[in-house]
Write a protein that holds these residues in place. Structure first.
Motif, PDB file in Angstrom:
ATOM      1  N   THR A  97      48.677 -28.492  15.330  1.00 47.49           N
ATOM      2  CA  THR A  97      50.073 -28.873  15.084  1.00 47.49           C
ATOM      3  C   THR A  97      49.548 -30.413  16.205  1.00 47.49           C
ATOM      4  O   THR A  97      48.728 -29.876  17.473  1.00 47.49           O
ATOM      5  CB  THR A  97      51.143 -28.601  15.059  1.00 47.49           C
ATOM      6  N   ILE A 107      46.991 -38.686  11.579  1.00 45.69           N
ATOM      7  CA  ILE A 107      47.299 -38.392  10.196  1.00 45.69           C
ATOM      8  C   ILE A 107      46.077 -38.827   9.642  1.00 45.69           C
ATOM      9  O   ILE A 107      44.746 -38.145   9.424  1.00 45.69           O
ATOM     10  CB  ILE A 107      48.517 -38.328   9.323  1.00 45.69           C
ATOM     11  N   CYS A 108      46.045 -39.972  10.019  1.00 44.64           N
ATOM     12  CA  CYS A 108      44.628 -40.795   9.101  1.00 44.64           C
ATOM     13  C   CYS A 108      43.495 -40.393   9.716  1.00 44.64           C
ATOM     14  O   CYS A 108      42.328 -40.525   8.983  1.00 44.64           O
ATOM     15  CB  CYS A 108      44.716 -41.874   9.186  1.00 44.64           C
ATOM     16  N   GLU A 111      43.273 -36.004   9.307  1.00 43.75           N
ATOM     17  CA  GLU A 111      42.830 -35.290   8.214  1.00 43.75           C
ATOM     18  C   GLU A 111      41.499 -35.113   7.077  1.00 43.75           C
ATOM     19  O   GLU A 111      41.084 -34.163   7.259  1.00 43.75           O
ATOM     20  CB  GLU A 111      43.741 -36.017   6.845  1.00 43.75           C
ATOM     21  N   LEU A 114      39.637 -32.246   9.390  1.00 52.87           N
ATOM     22  CA  LEU A 114      39.951 -30.404   9.148  1.00 52.87           C
ATOM     23  C   LEU A 114      39.063 -29.627   7.989  1.00 52.87           C
ATOM     24  O   LEU A 114      37.933 -30.432   7.143  1.00 52.87           O
ATOM     25  CB  LEU A 114      41.348 -30.875   7.975  1.00 52.87           C
ATOM     26  N   GLN A 119      45.110 -25.168   8.585  1.00 48.55           N
ATOM     27  CA  GLN A 119      46.200 -25.944   8.392  1.00 48.55           C
ATOM     28  C   GLN A 119      46.615 -27.042   9.780  1.00 48.55           C
ATOM     29  O   GLN A 119      46.217 -26.768  10.903  1.00 48.55           O
ATOM     30  CB  GLN A 119      47.243 -24.981   7.966  1.00 48.55           C
ATOM     31  N   PHE A 120      46.658 -28.039   9.699  1.00 49.54           N
ATOM     32  CA  PHE A 120      47.728 -29.205  10.061  1.00 49.54           C
ATOM     33  C   PHE A 120      48.370 -29.969  10.214  1.00 49.54           C
ATOM     34  O   PHE A 120      48.976 -29.631   8.779  1.00 49.54           O
ATOM     35  CB  PHE A 120      46.071 -30.511  10.345  1.00 49.54           C
ATOM     36  N   PRO A 122      51.317 -32.149  11.445  1.00 48.75           N
ATOM     37  CA  PRO A 122      52.183 -33.298  12.184  1.00 48.75           C
ATOM     38  C   PRO A 122      53.428 -33.370  12.829  1.00 48.75           C
ATOM     39  O   PRO A 122      54.390 -33.268  11.541  1.00 48.75           O
ATOM     40  CB  PRO A 122      51.283 -34.715  11.680  1.00 48.75           C
ATOM     41  N   THR A 152      51.627 -33.951   4.773  1.00 54.87           N
ATOM     42  CA  THR A 152      51.863 -35.101   4.353  1.00 54.87           C
ATOM     43  C   THR A 152      51.229 -34.445   2.500  1.00 54.87           C
ATOM     44  O   THR A 152      51.468 -33.449   2.377  1.00 54.87           O
ATOM     45  CB  THR A 152      50.012 -35.944   4.384  1.00 54.87           C
ATOM     46  N   ARG A 154      48.194 -33.395   1.815  1.00 58.39           N
ATOM     47  CA  ARG A 154      47.782 -32.198   2.359  1.00 58.39           C
ATOM     48  C   ARG A 154      48.209 -31.018   2.607  1.00 58.39           C
ATOM     49  O   ARG A 154      47.661 -29.810   3.402  1.00 58.39           O
ATOM     50  CB  ARG A 154      46.277 -32.587   2.982  1.00 58.39           C
ATOM     51  N   THR A 155      49.412 -30.929   3.353  1.00 61.95           N
ATOM     52  CA  THR A 155      49.852 -29.970   4.309  1.00 61.95           C
ATOM     53  C   THR A 155      50.719 -29.026   3.619  1.00 61.95           C
ATOM     54  O   THR A 155      51.393 -28.898   2.363  1.00 61.95           O
ATOM     55  CB  THR A 155      51.317 -30.642   5.661  1.00 61.95           C
TER      56      THR A 155
END
Ligand SMILES: NC(=O)c1ccc[n+]([C@@H]2O[C@H](COP(=O)([O-])OP(=O)(O)OC[C@H]3O[C@@H](n4cnc5c(N)ncnc54)[C@H](OP(=O)(O)O)[C@@H]3O)[C@@H](O)[C@H]2O)c1
Ligand SMILES: NC(=O)c1ccc[n+]([C@@H]2O[C@H](COP(=O)([O-])OP(=O)(O)OC[C@H]3O[C@@H](n4cnc5c(N)ncnc54)[C@H](OP(=O)(O)O)[C@@H]3O)[C@@H](O)[C@H]2O)c1
Lengths: 288, 288
Positions: A97, A107-108, A111, A114, A119-120, A122, A152, A154-155
């Motif tokens: 995080t 984030i762009c 991601e 990863l 898990q990420f 933001p 996002t 993906r989160t």
């Protein structure tokens, strides 16, 4: 408040934001060991002495090894580079995080780096002072403030809940929004004012004659108004660059507002000036 | 601190500035009777109840009759009109002074109205809050602040000394400069920041979409930075109009500084941004 316990927390960039996060979670009894990672030795030693971290290292790989949560709190333009270095060494199932002041670009960049098993989440705590470094960190920085999380598609939901709980335990109200909305809102309420404050100090310093420093006459009002121009130049360079698009948009809106005031002054249009000032006063008073 | 005693002081406009002046001199034991003059009844009654004035009237002629010192503290654009009405009724040998935030234009308008047997000392206490009216007045407003006096070739030395002593008794450091220099300095350290703050609130309110008020997200930082946008619109309309020339000049200097920041953001010139922010930070830190 929270059922989570973090046996090992790694903080990369033990400054005001990273250090205060560690202190707040320690105070809440939610973390076991805190490892601080940074470049400079003096700052990390200060952090150790203050009890912000329990151990420190200059090695990202060593520092994040075995950590359950890794918190990135370095300047915005360094976040992706740091993420690229730590991700290969993170424990399967752990959560990355961050506390960066700009979200979409960060984030762009992060991601795509990863791993499946990491898990990420933001984030951005809307709290701070003009001070920086571990020496400036304190446990209650986030109390009563907002923390914005910008998940996002993906989160992971569970990871989001974990990070949310941590910020709540630190005393913050957590708000969730898209990265784009975050960047637009922050461009207005925070990034633009900082640009304006830096420009204002510059202008007032420049508008005196050769040997007349008008700043010497400034009293409390000017000092208060320009306090944010004392903020860290590195941090603000990075924010300006990373949130360029949204910032340029509000900068232009501001230029128009200022041009309106200027035109009314030029034309001696007292009625228009009164209306403009009154409307702003009412909007400003409505915030409080 | 002062050998002067003012048996009767008349204050026209018993607001924050006029009311606090009266309270400060009362506390210093330097005035006998204070008569307040204003238009509205409620404000004057507040002033009487708070002990700011000992008596009040709506009549300028009555109020200034027999006064040793007449202090004008109404909005800048009304000062000359008020002066024109009080001067014929002032006691021979008495002193007229004011607290208006702009000097050159006010002096130009008032000096031709003066009588041979009346002295005028133009002044401006660099102190204030966003509050207004007698309710906001307090005796220590001027303590530790600067008061700028701007005598001209017509100003009597003894009258200047008297007014200087009064401000010193109120706790202020008195600085003497030309009206033109005053207006240039204040345009930079006070008038420009107010225009910028009003424009900033306007811009941020406007840059959200139709049904999105970005101001709702603003935290402490924005509130602090824009505090001065809560100032009185009448007072600031008058200042903007009366100090038009100097204000437009610093406004343009500011537009250039901001354009420099904007260009560097546009071009992604991190080095230039860092240098700009650092220079402003250093200048800002040097004030404190
Ligand atoms: N201050 C605020 O008001 C505020 C509020 C919310 C969010 N943020 C965000 O939080 C982050 C940290 O801000 P902060 O105020 O805590 O700054 P800070 O006090 O200066 O701390 C940043 C830390 O990052 C490390 N660092 C600096 N440059 C680095 C680099 N190139 N590579 C790796 N590490 C580096 C530094 O430690 P070493 O020199 O030892 O490496 C420093 O201790 C930034 O992304 C900022 O945008 C700040
Ligand atoms: N506030 C500051 O930060 C500050 C600092 C330095 C100097 N100044 C200057 O001090 C002066 C007064 O400011 P202030 O902050 O004390 O304002 P304030 O609290 O609003 O007081 C102004 C007073 O003037 C009277 N007034 C208003 N309009 C008038 C008019 N058209 N004709 C006659 N009287 C009128 C009002 O009383 P009635 O409604 O009862 O007539 C009011 O009580 C202004 O010239 C301002 O530029 C202000």
């Amino acid at each position: 408040m929270s059922d989570f316990f973090i046996p090992k927390l790694a903080v990369v960039g033990v400054g005001l934001i990273g250090g205060s996060f560690a202190l707040a979670l320690k105070e809440a009894g939610l973390v076991g060991e805190v490892v601080g990672i940074g470049r400079g030795r003096a700052n990390l030693e200060t952090a150790l002495k203050k009890g912000v971290v329990d151990a420190f290292t200059h090695s990202l790989a060593e520092g994040v090894a075995g950590a359950d949560v890794v918190f990135l709190a370095t300047p915005v333009q360094t976040l992706a580079k740091v993420a690229a270095e730590v991700i290969p060494h993170m424990k399967p199932g752990s959560v990355l995080t961050d506390g960066g002041s700009v979200k979409a670009e960060v984030i762009c960049a992060i991601e795509p780096l990863l791993r499946e098993d990491i898990q990420f989440v933001p984030g951005h705590p809307v709290a701070g002072t003009e001070q920086s470094g571990a020496a400036a960190a304190f446990a209650s920085l986030y109390r009563g403030r907002r923390c914005i999380l910008t998940p996002t598609s993906r989160t992971d939901g569970q990871a989001l809940e974990l990070i949310k709980s941590l910020w709540q335990a630190a005393g913050s109200e957590v708000v969730v929004m898209t990265p784009e909305k975050h960047d637009r809102v922050l461009a207005g309420i925070s990034h633009l004012p900082h640009m304006v404050a830096y420009a204002l100090v510059d202008a007032v310093a420049n508008c005196g004659g050769e040997n007349e420093n008008i700043l010497n006459y400034s009293a409390g009002g000017f000092r208060d108004f320009t306090r944010i121009a004392s903020s860290d130049p590195t941090m603000w360079r990075d924010i300006a660059l990373s949130n360029r698009v949204a910032l340029l948009e509000v900068l232009e809106t501001f230029e128009h507002s200022l041009a309106e005031v200027k035109r009314d002054i030029c034309q001696g249009n007292g009625e228009a000036l009164y209306d403009f000032f009154l409307r702003s006063k009412q909007r400003r008073d409505a915030i409080v």
